[in-house]
Design a protein around this motif. Sequence first.
Motif, PDB file in Angstrom:
ATOM      1  N   THR A 236      -9.141  -1.766  -4.774  1.00  0.00           N
ATOM      2  CA  THR A 236      -7.739  -1.546  -5.123  1.00  0.00           C
ATOM      3  C   THR A 236      -7.645  -0.978  -6.530  1.00  0.00           C
ATOM      4  OG1 THR A 236      -7.164  -3.532  -3.841  1.00  0.00           O
ATOM      5  CG2 THR A 236      -5.462  -2.625  -5.262  1.00  0.00           C
TER       6      THR A 236
ATOM      7  N   PHE B 229      -6.140  -8.998  -3.874  1.00  0.00           N
ATOM      8  CA  PHE B 229      -6.487  -7.606  -4.170  1.00  0.00           C
ATOM      9  C   PHE B 229      -7.986  -7.520  -4.407  1.00  0.00           C
ATOM     10  CE2 PHE B 229      -6.135  -9.615  -8.207  1.00  0.00           C
ATOM     11  CZ  PHE B 229      -6.731  -8.835  -9.191  1.00  0.00           C
TER      12      PHE B 229
ATOM     13  N   THR C  98       0.854  -1.188   0.000  1.00  0.00           N
ATOM     14  CA  THR C  98       0.000   0.000   0.000  1.00  0.00           C
ATOM     15  C   THR C  98       0.889   1.236   0.000  1.00  0.00           C
ATOM     16  OG1 THR C  98      -1.931   1.050   1.048  1.00  0.00           O
ATOM     17  CG2 THR C  98      -0.221   0.185   2.530  1.00  0.00           C
TER      18      THR C  98
END
Length: 286
Positions: free
Chosen positions: A123, A119, A41
Amino acid sequence: MVELANAGEGLYRQGFAGDTFNTLWHFARHAPAGWQAAYLTGLGTDRISEEMMAFFKQAGIGTDTVRRIPGAAPGLYMIHLKDGERSFSYWRDMAAAKQLAADEAHLAETFAIGDAFYFSGITLAILSPADRVRLLSHLARARAKGQMVAFDPNVRPRLWPDLDTAKAAVEAAAQVSTLCLPSFEDEQNTFGDESRAATAERYRRLGVDEVVVKDGGGAALVVSADGEDDVPSIAPQALVDTTGAGDSFNAAYLAARLGGASPAEATRAGHRLACHVVSGHGALVA
């Protein structure tokens, strides 16, 4: 993201949460032997970002894969509850996480050390089109190497410029994924699916090996090389807050599958954890 949850009398309780992080937080507590959670991230270098980094470490989540971006800061959201169901207000335009895939070298280093990847559609939604393509390219290479690539479409229309863009991104993501964990309500609203079976079949046609169609408090449909299973959910004694239910289901499912459980067994593990989480407040229920 920074989470604000109503604590009564005009007060709010601060926490840290968000769809992929919720899954990672729970996965860290249920990970099979030999597996460690780490988060790809973006975070700033401000005070709240430092607090978030400390929270990651306290939860047993690796932080070497976090991209630090001077001048950036985390996003923020607020939970609104009515009869146990939740809605949200977001402030994420300047969120550092939107730049998580902007650095090719950082991405390459992260994917070089990972063995399985997870994910979501959120995302993808927060990334620029170029960064979205870059991330999906790395995920495609991971799948080609035989690694697990797990995807929750988690479609949130207001994060996308239009529904066609969202649908195209979800389909592109499915094509690089070995495992898909959609929620039927999202799929029905986005793709017009008439049944869980239609959702599963659509993702199978896109090349996904294993599909688990969640249906809120209903049974989950699992379609894989093992065949099809309709796995009943578990009703909580008291429904307090549905925040993070699907995220926690995903965590338990992934942990079970990576530990050698069958898809049906992993689905039962997902239901057990989701049942526990909706019995408490917030997405992260210890």
